[in-house]
Motif scaffolding. Structure first.
Motif, PDB file in Angstrom:
ATOM      1  N   LEU A  72       0.811  -1.220   0.000  1.00  0.00           N
ATOM      2  CA  LEU A  72       0.000   0.000   0.000  1.00  0.00           C
ATOM      3  C   LEU A  72       0.842   1.267   0.000  1.00  0.00           C
ATOM      4  O   LEU A  72       0.417   2.302  -0.531  1.00  0.00           O
ATOM      5  CB  LEU A  72      -0.931   0.002   1.218  1.00  0.00           C
ATOM      6  CG  LEU A  72      -2.055  -1.047   1.213  1.00  0.00           C
ATOM      7  CD1 LEU A  72      -2.847  -0.979   2.513  1.00  0.00           C
ATOM      8  CD2 LEU A  72      -2.983  -0.843   0.016  1.00  0.00           C
ATOM      9  N   ARG A  73       2.023   1.228   0.595  1.00  0.00           N
ATOM     10  CA  ARG A  73       2.829   2.440   0.763  1.00  0.00           C
ATOM     11  C   ARG A  73       3.903   2.625  -0.296  1.00  0.00           C
ATOM     12  O   ARG A  73       4.295   3.748  -0.606  1.00  0.00           O
ATOM     13  CB  ARG A  73       3.493   2.419   2.138  1.00  0.00           C
ATOM     14  CG  ARG A  73       2.533   2.599   3.296  1.00  0.00           C
ATOM     15  CD  ARG A  73       2.104   4.034   3.437  1.00  0.00           C
ATOM     16  NE  ARG A  73       3.198   4.871   3.925  1.00  0.00           N
ATOM     17  CZ  ARG A  73       3.229   6.198   3.855  1.00  0.00           C
ATOM     18  NH1 ARG A  73       2.252   6.843   3.264  1.00  0.00           N
ATOM     19  NH2 ARG A  73       4.243   6.873   4.347  1.00  0.00           N
ATOM     20  N   PRO A 116      -0.806   9.540   4.237  1.00  0.00           N
ATOM     21  CA  PRO A 116      -1.675   8.490   3.696  1.00  0.00           C
ATOM     22  C   PRO A 116      -3.098   8.633   4.214  1.00  0.00           C
ATOM     23  O   PRO A 116      -3.334   9.163   5.304  1.00  0.00           O
ATOM     24  CB  PRO A 116      -1.020   7.201   4.202  1.00  0.00           C
ATOM     25  CG  PRO A 116      -0.246   7.615   5.408  1.00  0.00           C
ATOM     26  CD  PRO A 116       0.244   8.995   5.132  1.00  0.00           C
ATOM     27  N   SER A 129      -4.609   2.802   3.535  1.00  0.00           N
ATOM     28  CA  SER A 129      -3.167   2.977   3.709  1.00  0.00           C
ATOM     29  C   SER A 129      -2.853   3.558   5.083  1.00  0.00           C
ATOM     30  O   SER A 129      -1.896   3.126   5.747  1.00  0.00           O
ATOM     31  CB  SER A 129      -2.611   3.890   2.608  1.00  0.00           C
ATOM     32  OG  SER A 129      -1.220   4.038   2.737  1.00  0.00           O
TER      33      SER A 129
END
Length: 213
Positions: free
Chosen positions: A20-21, A88, A92
């Motif tokens: 996700l990051r 985020p 996230s």
């Protein structure tokens, strides 16, 4: 069943956080592959598809090393792609909070769990006992633990040597007759010793695991 699901989610967290990051840099796929392989190794051991000498050490090291890979990957990514423009949001952000909570828990709990897991003696893993060489036959097995503060646990294999070879000579071929080494790789420093002796016409191959000092 519930705890198994929780355990899998806990183990997946570093990989999900990275997916996700991570931004589309050359690091995205290699770090994800390393995390996936590391997770696959742990799941293979947990499913008895693979045996290692110190399962507890593998389980204990999995999360800290996976989190370290993520943190190093994000740090290197920042050097390639620069700082992020904003914070985020959504999933996230939620996974990021869970990841850092996991990191704080692991930093606190890992040393304590290591003291618990690797202080007392335990029956050695079957992986610690090598397969007998060609010509040798396993005729029995055994295991047990002693009593007291300095107790030692053991796993024993009773072997018959090759035909027409004297027992003493067949025993000598299994040298080293006595060998000691650490049971694990990094934190399981309990002493694992191997002894080979004879009991009449039988070869006694014994692996002993003591507690940490």
């Amino acid at each position: 069943m519930v705890w198994a699901v929780v355990g899998v989610l806990f183990a997946l967290l570093p990989l999900v956080h990275w997916v996700l990051r991570a931004r589309p840099t050359p690091l995205r796929v290699p770090v994800a592959a390393v995390l996936l392989l590391w997770l696959a190794l742990v799941l293979a051991v947990a499913s008895d598809l693979l045996q290692v000498r110190s399962e507890a050490e593998l389980y204990l090291l999995y999360t800290p090393l996976a989190e370290l890979a993520v943190l190093v990957g994000l740090w290197l990514e920042r050097g390639i792609a620069g700082s992020r423009a904003g914070r985020p949001v959504g999933w996230s952000r939620a996974v990021g909070i869970a990841f850092h909570g996991q990191l704080a828990l692991v930093l606190t709990a890992t040393p304590l769990l290591a003291l618990v897991f690797f202080h007392e003696a335990d029956v050695p893993s079957a992986k610690a006992v090598p397969q007998p060489p060609p010509g040798y036959t396993t005729i029995g097995t055994g295991q047990g633990c002693g009593n007291g503060h300095s107790a030692t646990c053991w796993r024993t294999f009773y072997l018959a040597g090759p035909p027409d070879v004297p027992t003493a000579q067949a025993t000598d071929r299994l040298r080293p007759r006595q060998r000691c080494e650490a049971n694990g790789w990094l934190i399981d420093r309990r002493e694992l010793c191997t002894e080979v002796s004879t009991d009449g016409a039988t070869i006694v191959y014994r692996v002993l695991l003591g507690g940490a000092l």
